[in-house]
Write an enzyme that holds these catalytic residues in place. Structure first.
Site, PDB file in Angstrom:
ATOM      1  CG  LEU A  46      -2.392  -0.579   1.251  1.00 42.87           C
ATOM      2  CD1 LEU A  46      -2.823  -0.564   2.688  1.00 42.87           C
ATOM      3  CD2 LEU A  46      -3.224  -0.338   0.137  1.00 42.87           C
ATOM      4  CG  ASP A  47       0.504   4.137  -3.213  1.00 41.62           C
ATOM      5  OD1 ASP A  47       1.593   3.332  -3.416  1.00 41.62           O
ATOM      6  OD2 ASP A  47      -0.108   4.556  -3.985  1.00 41.62           O
ATOM      7  N   PRO A  48       2.257   4.893   1.177  1.00 41.39           N
ATOM      8  CG  PRO A  48       4.651   5.683   1.308  1.00 41.39           C
ATOM      9  CD  PRO A  48       3.546   5.148   0.248  1.00 41.39           C
ATOM     10  CB  ALA A  50      -2.947   3.649   0.578  1.00 37.39           C
TER      11      ALA A  50
END
EC number: 5.4.99.25
Length: 302
Positions: A46-48, A50
């Protein structure tokens, strides 16, 4: 003589509700530390920025991570219309703007283009490798990153809310390798209004759901102790999509030694199908079914 791993030989999945501002790797490292586990990994970065479901595998469960990574995943995200950014989310600088705002009907009409088997160009700020380097490292250095389109299966993409003319909330169910940021960017371009993601949350992944997930605060409060052990899900949870073959006691040692062994096949199992072998409900191995026998490809320690 091999080096002995430090930590506990603990196995299973801890489902974490990742907060914004923390990387997926940081979550894995924190869980491994808190549970004093010998080995840990995760299924799907997951993106930071997100939030949401991150399945952290411990011990033997790391061997079945591919089955979670390959499974469908569901996301809820908010698109901000009228702006395109360098990162395709709110973290980046605005590069283009538009005064146009789509109607609900226009959004609905554009969505079918992004369902089914599509081609998607990842964001410039992504973990995709270019000549051995991460795209986001090149982009941060100011280099122009040209990424090739990649296939993606989108099972569902639906408009679920419209808080105001500038924003739309959507849900997407997709396969491995999907970038929600790219969907927002390309949808904005298709609607001629531009767009980027302002909020992104993963709500389920394969067999795992957010219900009962461990929060970051709970992990921090745990310290280094065993209080999170009761929250572990067995590694067998990740194998629900594969046929299960029960085995006699005599087959356990054969499989764990890497050799083929007799199994009681599941209904409908054909030669060459992938399946997993169990004894008293515990996974012994994953392998290829070959007419009454299973040839192991992954073996789990006792």
């Amino acid at each position: 003589m091999g080096r002995t791993r430090k930590g506990r030989a603990i196995s299973g999945f801890l489902i974490v509700d990742k907060p914004a501002g923390i990387t997926s790797t940081s979550v894995v490292n924190k869980v491994r530390w808190a549970m004093q586990a010998q080995k840990a990994g995760h299924a799907g970065t997951l993106d930071p920025a997100a939030t949401g479901l991150l399945a952290v595998a411990l011990g033997e469960a790391t061997k079945v991570l591919p089955y979670v990574t390959e499974a469908l995943k569901a996301y809820e995200f908010t698109v901000r219309w009228g702006q395109e950014t360098t990162t395709d989310d709110a973290e980046g600088a605005v590069t283009r703007t538009s005064d146009l705002r789509p109607t609900d009907a226009e959004i609905e009409a554009a969505l079918p283009e992004f369902r089914g088997d599509i081609l998607q160009v990842p964001p410039a700020f992504s973990a995709v490798k270019v000549d051995g380097e991460r795209a986001y490292d090149l982009a941060r250095d100011g280099e122009t990153v040209e990424l090739s389109a990649r296939p993606l299966y989108v099972d569902r993409l639906a408009l679920t809310a419209r808080p105001d003319p500038d924003h739309a909330v959507l849900q997407m169910v997709c396969g491995k390798g999907g970038y929600v940021r790219s969907i927002a960017r390309d949808l904005g371009r298709s609607l001629s209004c531009l767009g980027h993601v302002t909020q992104l949350r993963r709500i389920w992944s394969g067999p795992f759901a957010l219900h009962g997930a461990v929060t970051w605060a709970e992990i921090e409060a745990n310290g280094q102790g065993a209080s999170l052990d009761a929250r572990l899900l067995p590694l067998e949870t990740a194998l629900v999509g594969l046929p299960e073959c029960r085995i006699p006691e005599a087959s356990v040692a054969l499989l764990r030694n890497g050799g083929p062994a007799p199994v009681f096949p599941a209904d409908g199992l054909d030669w060459g199908d992938e399946a997993w072998a169990s004894r008293d409900g515990r996974a012994i191995a994953v392998g290829v079914y070959e007419g009454g026998h299973l040839r192991p490809t992954r073996v789990f320690a006792a």
